[in-house]
Write a protein that holds these residues in place. Structure first.
Motif, PDB file in Angstrom:
ATOM      1  N   PRO A   1      -3.194  -5.188  -1.957  1.00  0.00           N
ATOM      2  CA  PRO A   1      -1.835  -5.170  -1.401  1.00  0.00           C
ATOM      3  C   PRO A   1      -1.131  -3.859  -1.727  1.00  0.00           C
ATOM      4  O   PRO A   1      -1.518  -3.137  -2.654  1.00  0.00           O
ATOM      5  CB  PRO A   1      -1.157  -6.350  -2.113  1.00  0.00           C
ATOM      6  CG  PRO A   1      -1.887  -6.460  -3.411  1.00  0.00           C
ATOM      7  CD  PRO A   1      -3.306  -6.043  -3.147  1.00  0.00           C
ATOM      8  N   LEU A   2      -0.108  -3.544  -0.956  1.00  0.00           N
ATOM      9  CA  LEU A   2       0.680  -2.358  -1.240  1.00  0.00           C
ATOM     10  C   LEU A   2       1.314  -2.456  -2.627  1.00  0.00           C
ATOM     11  O   LEU A   2       1.743  -3.543  -3.042  1.00  0.00           O
ATOM     12  CB  LEU A   2       1.784  -2.194  -0.197  1.00  0.00           C
ATOM     13  CG  LEU A   2       1.337  -1.829   1.223  1.00  0.00           C
ATOM     14  CD1 LEU A   2       2.519  -1.938   2.183  1.00  0.00           C
ATOM     15  CD2 LEU A   2       0.735  -0.438   1.269  1.00  0.00           C
ATOM     16  N   PRO A   3       1.382  -1.353  -3.361  1.00  0.00           N
ATOM     17  CA  PRO A   3       1.981  -1.405  -4.704  1.00  0.00           C
ATOM     18  C   PRO A   3       3.398  -1.966  -4.694  1.00  0.00           C
ATOM     19  O   PRO A   3       3.816  -2.629  -5.643  1.00  0.00           O
ATOM     20  CB  PRO A   3       1.969   0.066  -5.150  1.00  0.00           C
ATOM     21  CG  PRO A   3       0.888   0.703  -4.347  1.00  0.00           C
ATOM     22  CD  PRO A   3       0.884  -0.007  -3.025  1.00  0.00           C
ATOM     23  N   GLU A   4       4.135  -1.711  -3.604  1.00  0.00           N
ATOM     24  CA  GLU A   4       5.527  -2.170  -3.520  1.00  0.00           C
ATOM     25  C   GLU A   4       5.645  -3.693  -3.545  1.00  0.00           C
ATOM     26  O   GLU A   4       6.734  -4.228  -3.772  1.00  0.00           O
ATOM     27  CB  GLU A   4       6.190  -1.606  -2.261  1.00  0.00           C
ATOM     28  CG  GLU A   4       6.484  -0.111  -2.317  1.00  0.00           C
ATOM     29  CD  GLU A   4       5.252   0.763  -2.169  1.00  0.00           C
ATOM     30  OE1 GLU A   4       5.347   1.969  -2.446  1.00  0.00           O
ATOM     31  OE2 GLU A   4       4.172   0.255  -1.779  1.00  0.00           O
TER      32      GLU A   4
ATOM     33  N   THR B   1      -3.593  -0.677  -8.639  1.00  0.00           N
ATOM     34  CA  THR B   1      -3.697  -0.210  -7.251  1.00  0.00           C
ATOM     35  C   THR B   1      -3.471   1.290  -7.206  1.00  0.00           C
ATOM     36  O   THR B   1      -2.431   1.788  -7.649  1.00  0.00           O
ATOM     37  CB  THR B   1      -2.661  -0.914  -6.363  1.00  0.00           C
ATOM     38  OG1 THR B   1      -2.867  -2.320  -6.428  1.00  0.00           O
ATOM     39  CG2 THR B   1      -2.797  -0.450  -4.914  1.00  0.00           C
ATOM     40  N   PHE B   2      -4.453   2.006  -6.663  1.00  0.00           N
ATOM     41  CA  PHE B   2      -4.349   3.458  -6.484  1.00  0.00           C
ATOM     42  C   PHE B   2      -4.275   3.751  -4.990  1.00  0.00           C
ATOM     43  O   PHE B   2      -5.088   3.251  -4.213  1.00  0.00           O
ATOM     44  CB  PHE B   2      -5.544   4.162  -7.116  1.00  0.00           C
ATOM     45  CG  PHE B   2      -5.574   4.047  -8.609  1.00  0.00           C
ATOM     46  CD1 PHE B   2      -4.965   5.016  -9.408  1.00  0.00           C
ATOM     47  CD2 PHE B   2      -6.176   2.956  -9.224  1.00  0.00           C
ATOM     48  CE1 PHE B   2      -4.970   4.890 -10.791  1.00  0.00           C
ATOM     49  CE2 PHE B   2      -6.182   2.832 -10.602  1.00  0.00           C
ATOM     50  CZ  PHE B   2      -5.580   3.803 -11.391  1.00  0.00           C
ATOM     51  N   VAL B   3      -3.287   4.536  -4.612  1.00  0.00           N
ATOM     52  CA  VAL B   3      -3.130   4.968  -3.227  1.00  0.00           C
ATOM     53  C   VAL B   3      -3.821   6.323  -3.111  1.00  0.00           C
ATOM     54  O   VAL B   3      -3.469   7.267  -3.823  1.00  0.00           O
ATOM     55  CB  VAL B   3      -1.653   5.078  -2.827  1.00  0.00           C
ATOM     56  CG1 VAL B   3      -1.515   5.451  -1.356  1.00  0.00           C
ATOM     57  CG2 VAL B   3      -0.926   3.763  -3.114  1.00  0.00           C
ATOM     58  N   VAL B   4      -4.807   6.403  -2.235  1.00  0.00           N
ATOM     59  CA  VAL B   4      -5.644   7.594  -2.138  1.00  0.00           C
ATOM     60  C   VAL B   4      -5.519   8.182  -0.730  1.00  0.00           C
ATOM     61  O   VAL B   4      -5.652   7.467   0.264  1.00  0.00           O
ATOM     62  CB  VAL B   4      -7.119   7.249  -2.443  1.00  0.00           C
ATOM     63  CG1 VAL B   4      -8.018   8.450  -2.197  1.00  0.00           C
ATOM     64  CG2 VAL B   4      -7.244   6.763  -3.882  1.00  0.00           C
ATOM     65  N   PHE B   5      -5.261   9.473  -0.664  1.00  0.00           N
ATOM     66  CA  PHE B   5      -5.153  10.185   0.604  1.00  0.00           C
ATOM     67  C   PHE B   5      -6.350  11.117   0.732  1.00  0.00           C
ATOM     68  O   PHE B   5      -6.579  11.978  -0.132  1.00  0.00           O
ATOM     69  CB  PHE B   5      -3.852  10.974   0.673  1.00  0.00           C
ATOM     70  CG  PHE B   5      -2.630  10.117   0.494  1.00  0.00           C
ATOM     71  CD1 PHE B   5      -2.319   9.137   1.415  1.00  0.00           C
ATOM     72  CD2 PHE B   5      -1.811  10.270  -0.616  1.00  0.00           C
ATOM     73  CE1 PHE B   5      -1.199   8.322   1.252  1.00  0.00           C
ATOM     74  CE2 PHE B   5      -0.684   9.479  -0.782  1.00  0.00           C
ATOM     75  CZ  PHE B   5      -0.382   8.496   0.154  1.00  0.00           C
ATOM     76  N   ILE B   6      -7.113  10.926   1.787  1.00  0.00           N
ATOM     77  CA  ILE B   6      -8.304  11.750   2.025  1.00  0.00           C
ATOM     78  C   ILE B   6      -8.244  12.314   3.441  1.00  0.00           C
ATOM     79  O   ILE B   6      -7.439  11.867   4.270  1.00  0.00           O
ATOM     80  CB  ILE B   6      -9.607  10.940   1.848  1.00  0.00           C
ATOM     81  CG1 ILE B   6      -9.661   9.789   2.867  1.00  0.00           C
ATOM     82  CG2 ILE B   6      -9.749  10.439   0.417  1.00  0.00           C
ATOM     83  CD1 ILE B   6     -11.005   9.062   2.914  1.00  0.00           C
TER      84      ILE B   6
ATOM     85  N   ARG C   1       1.653   3.553  -8.464  1.00  0.00           N
ATOM     86  CA  ARG C   1       2.997   3.092  -8.800  1.00  0.00           C
ATOM     87  C   ARG C   1       2.892   1.672  -9.338  1.00  0.00           C
ATOM     88  O   ARG C   1       2.165   0.853  -8.783  1.00  0.00           O
ATOM     89  CB  ARG C   1       3.923   3.076  -7.578  1.00  0.00           C
ATOM     90  CG  ARG C   1       4.286   4.435  -7.019  1.00  0.00           C
ATOM     91  CD  ARG C   1       5.145   4.282  -5.773  1.00  0.00           C
ATOM     92  NE  ARG C   1       5.530   5.568  -5.214  1.00  0.00           N
ATOM     93  CZ  ARG C   1       6.188   5.717  -4.068  1.00  0.00           C
ATOM     94  NH1 ARG C   1       6.531   4.660  -3.370  1.00  0.00           N
ATOM     95  NH2 ARG C   1       6.498   6.921  -3.625  1.00  0.00           N
ATOM     96  N   GLU C   2       3.609   1.416 -10.414  1.00  0.00           N
ATOM     97  CA  GLU C   2       3.698   0.054 -10.932  1.00  0.00           C
ATOM     98  C   GLU C   2       5.069  -0.499 -10.566  1.00  0.00           C
ATOM     99  O   GLU C   2       6.099   0.052 -10.966  1.00  0.00           O
ATOM    100  CB  GLU C   2       3.495   0.033 -12.450  1.00  0.00           C
ATOM    101  CG  GLU C   2       2.064   0.323 -12.877  1.00  0.00           C
ATOM    102  CD  GLU C   2       1.086  -0.761 -12.434  1.00  0.00           C
ATOM    103  OE1 GLU C   2       1.478  -1.938 -12.374  1.00  0.00           O
ATOM    104  OE2 GLU C   2      -0.069  -0.420 -12.131  1.00  0.00           O
ATOM    105  N   VAL C   3       5.085  -1.562  -9.795  1.00  0.00           N
ATOM    106  CA  VAL C   3       6.334  -2.144  -9.293  1.00  0.00           C
ATOM    107  C   VAL C   3       6.330  -3.634  -9.598  1.00  0.00           C
ATOM    108  O   VAL C   3       5.311  -4.312  -9.417  1.00  0.00           O
ATOM    109  CB  VAL C   3       6.477  -1.921  -7.767  1.00  0.00           C
ATOM    110  CG1 VAL C   3       7.778  -2.510  -7.252  1.00  0.00           C
ATOM    111  CG2 VAL C   3       6.369  -0.439  -7.431  1.00  0.00           C
ATOM    112  N   GLU C   4       7.450  -4.142 -10.083  1.00  0.00           N
ATOM    113  CA  GLU C   4       7.581  -5.571 -10.314  1.00  0.00           C
ATOM    114  C   GLU C   4       7.795  -6.293  -8.981  1.00  0.00           C
ATOM    115  O   GLU C   4       8.430  -5.745  -8.070  1.00  0.00           O
ATOM    116  CB  GLU C   4       8.763  -5.867 -11.240  1.00  0.00           C
ATOM    117  CG  GLU C   4       8.539  -5.442 -12.687  1.00  0.00           C
ATOM    118  CD  GLU C   4       7.399  -6.206 -13.328  1.00  0.00           C
ATOM    119  OE1 GLU C   4       7.330  -7.443 -13.159  1.00  0.00           O
ATOM    120  OE2 GLU C   4       6.564  -5.567 -14.005  1.00  0.00           O
TER     121      GLU C   4
END
Length: 310
Positions: A150-153, A195-200, A290-293
């Motif tokens: 899931p999205l970090p948000e 969760t890591f968001v990776v741009f390639i 990003r760590e988001v509650e």
């Protein structure tokens, strides 16, 4: 009609109206007042239990649904399910197992948490706040483990165990079958995966697919969000410089946005280094996390209703 009768009728109407508006605290207070006058009214116990279910106040939810169940003629009405959901949320496994079994739900033998295969479904995360949908593997009648990244948000992770409601609010296809969509009620067990968001950037679909298939220690799962996350530019939101190319729907987009579930940043860096070294037109542009509650559940709207309900 006496003033007392008129007053009670007004109280009854106000309680149901508050519930219809999503004013759960007010509804609970009004149903409590109705129960002071009619302590054995099954419907009022059920409705107060329902209010506390959506407030995620599990002890009071369980208390009132058990009382409504005791006053019911049918052994498996909605209050029976809601009591089982509350017992599951509280980790009262003896009570949860007893309630599910008495309602005719298959439960494996044992004393602790239920852990079996109840099929694939979709969970709407944080349904009171946007409601990103992900696939889950159901491990008991109302708990599931997240199968997507899931999205970090969302405040959730791949592998989280979530509690979901008992009634479906729609259906989706998993590629082969129609599966139910359930509203999440709570995140019960956070996953070990971040969760890591990776741009390639890669020139060919095969290059992207090679990354999605790749495995490495500490990597849980990777998925391509490029087409699935459409409501805003993910790269812009993370401050990663790039250009917006005009493309047709059938064009391959070299800029890809991936979500990777991993136990550490080092594991992601190792995975991507191996991928880049594999040859072809492969470029790593950024790794972000990003760590988001999870967003708080606020009153004032009836998020538990499905799209087809009034």
């Amino acid at each position: 009609m006496t003033d007392t009768t008129h007053s009670f009728s007004d109280l009854h109407g106000a309680a149901y109206d508050a519930m219809d508006r999503g004013a759960l605290t007010e509804a609970s207070r009004l149903f409590a007042a109705l129960l002071d006058a009619e302590p054995d009214k099954r419907a009022y116990h059920y409705m107060r239990g329902l209010a506390h279910k959506y407030m995620r106040d599990w002890p009071l939810c369980l208390q009132h649904n058990l009382r409504a169940k005791a006053l019911a003629d049918d052994e498996c009405e909605a209050e029976h399910w809601n009591a089982a959901i509350a017992a599951t949320a509280m980790g009262d496994w003896a009570e949860a197992r007893r309630l599910w079994t008495s309602c005719g739900i298959r439960v494996p033998e044992g004393d602790g948490p239920i852990d079996d295969d109840y099929g694939v479904a979709v969970s709407r995360l944080n349904p009171w706040h946007g409601g990103e949908t992900v696939f889950i593997r159901r491990i008991d009648p109302v708990r599931g483990r997240l199968l997507n990244v899931p999205l970090p948000e969302s405040g959730h992770r791949f592998g989280d165990i979530v509690l979901h409601d008992g009634a479906a609010t729609g259906h989706r296809y998993d590629g082969e079958h129609k599966v139910p969509v359930f509203n999440e009620m709570a995140r019960l067990v956070p996953s070990e995966f971040q969760t890591f968001v990776v741009f390639i950037r890669c020139g060919q679909r095969d290059d992207r697919d090679a990354l999605l298939r790749a495995t490495a220690p500490g990597i849980g799962y990777a998925e391509d969000w490029t087409e699935s996350v459409r409501h805003y530019c993910l790269r812009c939101s993370y401050g990663t410089p790039h250009r917006h190319d005009a493309v047709r729907d059938d064009d391959w987009r070299p800029d890809r946005n991936l979500g990777i579930a991993a136990q550490s940043r080092r594991a992601v860096e190792h995975l991507l280094a191996q991928w880049v070294a594999g040859g072809g037109d492969r470029h790593l542009e950024a790794i972000e996390t990003r760590e988001v509650e999870p967003p708080p559940c606020e009153e004032g709207h009836v998020w538990w209703r499905g799209p087809d309900e009034d």
